[in-house]
Design a protein around this motif. Sequence first.
Motif, PDB file in Angstrom:
ATOM      1  N   THR A   1      70.193 -58.468  73.621  1.00  0.00           N
ATOM      2  CA  THR A   1      69.179 -59.175  74.404  1.00  0.00           C
ATOM      3  C   THR A   1      68.812 -60.432  73.638  1.00  0.00           C
ATOM      4  O   THR A   1      68.362 -60.351  72.490  1.00  0.00           O
ATOM      5  CB  THR A   1      67.932 -58.302  74.610  1.00  0.00           C
ATOM      6  OG1 THR A   1      68.317 -57.064  75.233  1.00  0.00           O
ATOM      7  CG2 THR A   1      66.912 -59.005  75.493  1.00  0.00           C
ATOM      8  N   ARG A   2      69.011 -61.588  74.246  1.00  0.00           N
ATOM      9  CA  ARG A   2      68.769 -62.866  73.574  1.00  0.00           C
ATOM     10  C   ARG A   2      68.106 -63.850  74.523  1.00  0.00           C
ATOM     11  O   ARG A   2      68.156 -63.690  75.743  1.00  0.00           O
ATOM     12  CB  ARG A   2      70.090 -63.482  73.084  1.00  0.00           C
ATOM     13  CG  ARG A   2      70.816 -62.724  72.002  1.00  0.00           C
ATOM     14  CD  ARG A   2      72.041 -63.517  71.571  1.00  0.00           C
ATOM     15  NE  ARG A   2      72.695 -62.934  70.403  1.00  0.00           N
ATOM     16  CZ  ARG A   2      73.737 -62.114  70.467  1.00  0.00           C
ATOM     17  NH1 ARG A   2      74.225 -61.780  71.636  1.00  0.00           N
ATOM     18  NH2 ARG A   2      74.280 -61.638  69.366  1.00  0.00           N
ATOM     19  N   GLU A   3      67.533 -64.891  73.937  1.00  0.00           N
ATOM     20  CA  GLU A   3      67.147 -66.044  74.729  1.00  0.00           C
ATOM     21  C   GLU A   3      68.385 -66.891  74.991  1.00  0.00           C
ATOM     22  O   GLU A   3      69.330 -66.904  74.192  1.00  0.00           O
ATOM     23  CB  GLU A   3      66.095 -66.878  74.001  1.00  0.00           C
ATOM     24  CG  GLU A   3      64.721 -66.225  73.956  1.00  0.00           C
ATOM     25  CD  GLU A   3      63.653 -67.170  73.434  1.00  0.00           C
ATOM     26  OE1 GLU A   3      63.988 -68.081  72.646  1.00  0.00           O
ATOM     27  OE2 GLU A   3      62.481 -67.002  73.810  1.00  0.00           O
TER      28      GLU A   3
ATOM     29  N   LYS B 172      69.869 -50.574  71.998  1.00  0.00           N
ATOM     30  CA  LYS B 172      70.191 -51.516  70.930  1.00  0.00           C
ATOM     31  C   LYS B 172      71.629 -52.023  70.997  1.00  0.00           C
ATOM     32  O   LYS B 172      71.935 -53.092  70.468  1.00  0.00           O
ATOM     33  CB  LYS B 172      69.928 -50.867  69.572  1.00  0.00           C
ATOM     34  CG  LYS B 172      68.452 -50.562  69.316  1.00  0.00           C
ATOM     35  CD  LYS B 172      68.263 -49.961  67.936  1.00  0.00           C
ATOM     36  CE  LYS B 172      66.802 -49.663  67.650  1.00  0.00           C
ATOM     37  NZ  LYS B 172      66.609 -49.103  66.297  1.00  0.00           N
TER      38      LYS B 172
ATOM     39  N   PRO C 140      69.536 -62.096  68.342  1.00  0.00           N
ATOM     40  CA  PRO C 140      69.324 -60.850  69.085  1.00  0.00           C
ATOM     41  C   PRO C 140      67.919 -60.295  68.861  1.00  0.00           C
ATOM     42  O   PRO C 140      67.411 -60.320  67.730  1.00  0.00           O
ATOM     43  CB  PRO C 140      70.385 -59.909  68.508  1.00  0.00           C
ATOM     44  CG  PRO C 140      71.423 -60.812  67.916  1.00  0.00           C
ATOM     45  CD  PRO C 140      70.668 -62.010  67.416  1.00  0.00           C
ATOM     46  N   GLU C 141      67.290 -59.835  69.923  1.00  0.00           N
ATOM     47  CA  GLU C 141      65.972 -59.211  69.801  1.00  0.00           C
ATOM     48  C   GLU C 141      66.097 -57.889  69.050  1.00  0.00           C
ATOM     49  O   GLU C 141      67.089 -57.162  69.192  1.00  0.00           O
ATOM     50  CB  GLU C 141      65.367 -58.965  71.186  1.00  0.00           C
ATOM     51  CG  GLU C 141      65.171 -60.206  72.030  1.00  0.00           C
ATOM     52  CD  GLU C 141      64.037 -61.091  71.560  1.00  0.00           C
ATOM     53  OE1 GLU C 141      63.275 -60.661  70.667  1.00  0.00           O
ATOM     54  OE2 GLU C 141      63.919 -62.220  72.072  1.00  0.00           O
ATOM     55  N   LYS C 142      65.092 -57.568  68.256  1.00  0.00           N
ATOM     56  CA  LYS C 142      65.040 -56.295  67.543  1.00  0.00           C
ATOM     57  C   LYS C 142      64.245 -55.318  68.401  1.00  0.00           C
ATOM     58  O   LYS C 142      63.021 -55.369  68.457  1.00  0.00           O
ATOM     59  CB  LYS C 142      64.399 -56.485  66.172  1.00  0.00           C
ATOM     60  CG  LYS C 142      65.196 -57.428  65.275  1.00  0.00           C
ATOM     61  CD  LYS C 142      64.500 -57.673  63.943  1.00  0.00           C
ATOM     62  CE  LYS C 142      65.297 -58.634  63.079  1.00  0.00           C
ATOM     63  NZ  LYS C 142      64.618 -58.909  61.782  1.00  0.00           N
ATOM     64  N   LYS C 143      64.960 -54.419  69.051  1.00  0.00           N
ATOM     65  CA  LYS C 143      64.368 -53.635  70.131  1.00  0.00           C
ATOM     66  C   LYS C 143      64.146 -52.165  69.771  1.00  0.00           C
ATOM     67  O   LYS C 143      64.759 -51.631  68.846  1.00  0.00           O
ATOM     68  CB  LYS C 143      65.266 -53.717  71.374  1.00  0.00           C
ATOM     69  CG  LYS C 143      65.462 -55.124  71.908  1.00  0.00           C
ATOM     70  CD  LYS C 143      66.450 -55.143  73.063  1.00  0.00           C
ATOM     71  CE  LYS C 143      67.815 -54.671  72.604  1.00  0.00           C
ATOM     72  NZ  LYS C 143      68.828 -54.783  73.674  1.00  0.00           N
TER      73      LYS C 143
ATOM     74  N   ARG D 270      64.420 -65.936  78.727  1.00  0.00           N
ATOM     75  CA  ARG D 270      64.167 -64.881  77.735  1.00  0.00           C
ATOM     76  C   ARG D 270      64.504 -63.496  78.297  1.00  0.00           C
ATOM     77  O   ARG D 270      64.478 -63.290  79.494  1.00  0.00           O
ATOM     78  CB  ARG D 270      62.699 -64.934  77.294  1.00  0.00           C
ATOM     79  CG  ARG D 270      62.315 -63.856  76.280  1.00  0.00           C
ATOM     80  CD  ARG D 270      60.947 -64.094  75.683  1.00  0.00           C
ATOM     81  NE  ARG D 270      60.978 -65.169  74.691  1.00  0.00           N
ATOM     82  CZ  ARG D 270      59.904 -65.574  74.016  1.00  0.00           C
ATOM     83  NH1 ARG D 270      58.729 -65.031  74.240  1.00  0.00           N
ATOM     84  NH2 ARG D 270      60.011 -66.533  73.112  1.00  0.00           N
ATOM     85  N   TRP D 271      64.780 -62.569  77.400  1.00  0.00           N
ATOM     86  CA  TRP D 271      65.090 -61.176  77.728  1.00  0.00           C
ATOM     87  C   TRP D 271      66.373 -61.073  78.548  1.00  0.00           C
ATOM     88  O   TRP D 271      66.453 -60.285  79.491  1.00  0.00           O
ATOM     89  CB  TRP D 271      63.940 -60.497  78.501  1.00  0.00           C
ATOM     90  CG  TRP D 271      62.583 -60.693  77.935  1.00  0.00           C
ATOM     91  CD1 TRP D 271      61.510 -61.268  78.556  1.00  0.00           C
ATOM     92  CD2 TRP D 271      62.120 -60.311  76.632  1.00  0.00           C
ATOM     93  NE1 TRP D 271      60.419 -61.282  77.729  1.00  0.00           N
ATOM     94  CE2 TRP D 271      60.754 -60.707  76.538  1.00  0.00           C
ATOM     95  CE3 TRP D 271      62.727 -59.694  75.532  1.00  0.00           C
ATOM     96  CZ2 TRP D 271      59.996 -60.489  75.400  1.00  0.00           C
ATOM     97  CZ3 TRP D 271      61.972 -59.483  74.396  1.00  0.00           C
ATOM     98  CH2 TRP D 271      60.627 -59.875  74.344  1.00  0.00           C
TER      99      TRP D 271
END
Length: 382
Positions: free
Chosen positions: A210-212, A206, A199-202, A156-157
């Motif tokens: 950032t993904r698993e 941006k 994609p993570e919503k950061k 993760r991350w």
Amino acid sequence: MFDVYRLPDDHQAIREAVREVCDARVAPHAAEADETGEFPKQSYEALRASDFHAPHIPAEYGGAGADALATAIVIEEVARACASSSLIPAVNKLGTMPLLLAASPGLKQRYLPAVAAGEAMFSYCLSEPEAGSDAAGMTTRAVLDGDTWVLNGAKRWITNAGVSEYYTVFAVTDPSARSRGISAFVVEKGDEGVSFGAPEKKLGIKGSPTREVYFDNVRIPADRIIGEPGTGFATAMQTLDHTRVTIAAQAVGIAQGALDFALGYVKERKQFGRPIAEFQGLQFMLADMGMKLEAARQMTYVAAGKSERGDADLTYFGAAAKCFASDAAMEITTDAVQLLGGYGYTRDYPVERMMRDAKITQIYEGTNQVQRIVMARQLLKD
């Protein structure tokens, strides 16, 4: 003897070259990358064309061969223009550092030239859903099956996941040995069984995805192990000693960008019939911002020198530079928003983006609480 406190001319020339590229071809895309959350391909092409995408790769693998200080300066200057884009050289170093530290000559020759040429990027897969600060608690497994390793698990991350072609992956090879049972591997994006999460919503950065990363019976050749079995965790920690310097440099660059913009603004903005730069209260804020920034920069450069030499106290100085610079960046960018008043709170001006981008530097590659633990242990040990 006094030259020791002055940046060498060749490093100053690197700064000027990177700034010229970034002002012209990276900064114009920073707001768009933040708004769309898409990887800044035009910025990547600009950095690749100028050989600033992975400057740390040694010349023997086709790289620029930049030392740790020069690499830090590159990252600092890119971050001044666009924090998301600065993760291109920063994460390329993070992903490849385990190879530079511990891989066989053959493995280095197989993967580093492509990164040096800008044909591929390299990400670093350490953290897991239940193993963040406690990285040794990871559960991703690698099992030797004949002449292949079979990987299963999730990370993760992972910065630039899905964009990078190559991944340094840490996995448990001996569950009974805790940290001494972790090994490191090179996994390719195209390996069967590799997939990515959404994609993570950061809050910030941006433009850097950032993904698993998922590994479902991923079978790789046995010679893709980095170093000997069971040495992966030590390699991971040694890598972070070096790359925390790059996060410090990123923080310094973000802070410099915010200070530069705030200085221009307060000279132009008028209230009560005169530029607000003439008000003493704001001058005190600017003085504190500049003081913290320069202290952070000097700590970062000292740590970069220790990284290049491999000094015994790099662990302490890498943690200290990362912690101090990221805390300073958060304070400086917040003050920059304050100096712009209501305008600072809008996306029409870049300082709110810089404030959001600065926050992650206090978190990734070890939270600043963890950095303080690292420093305390080093002080008590030494």
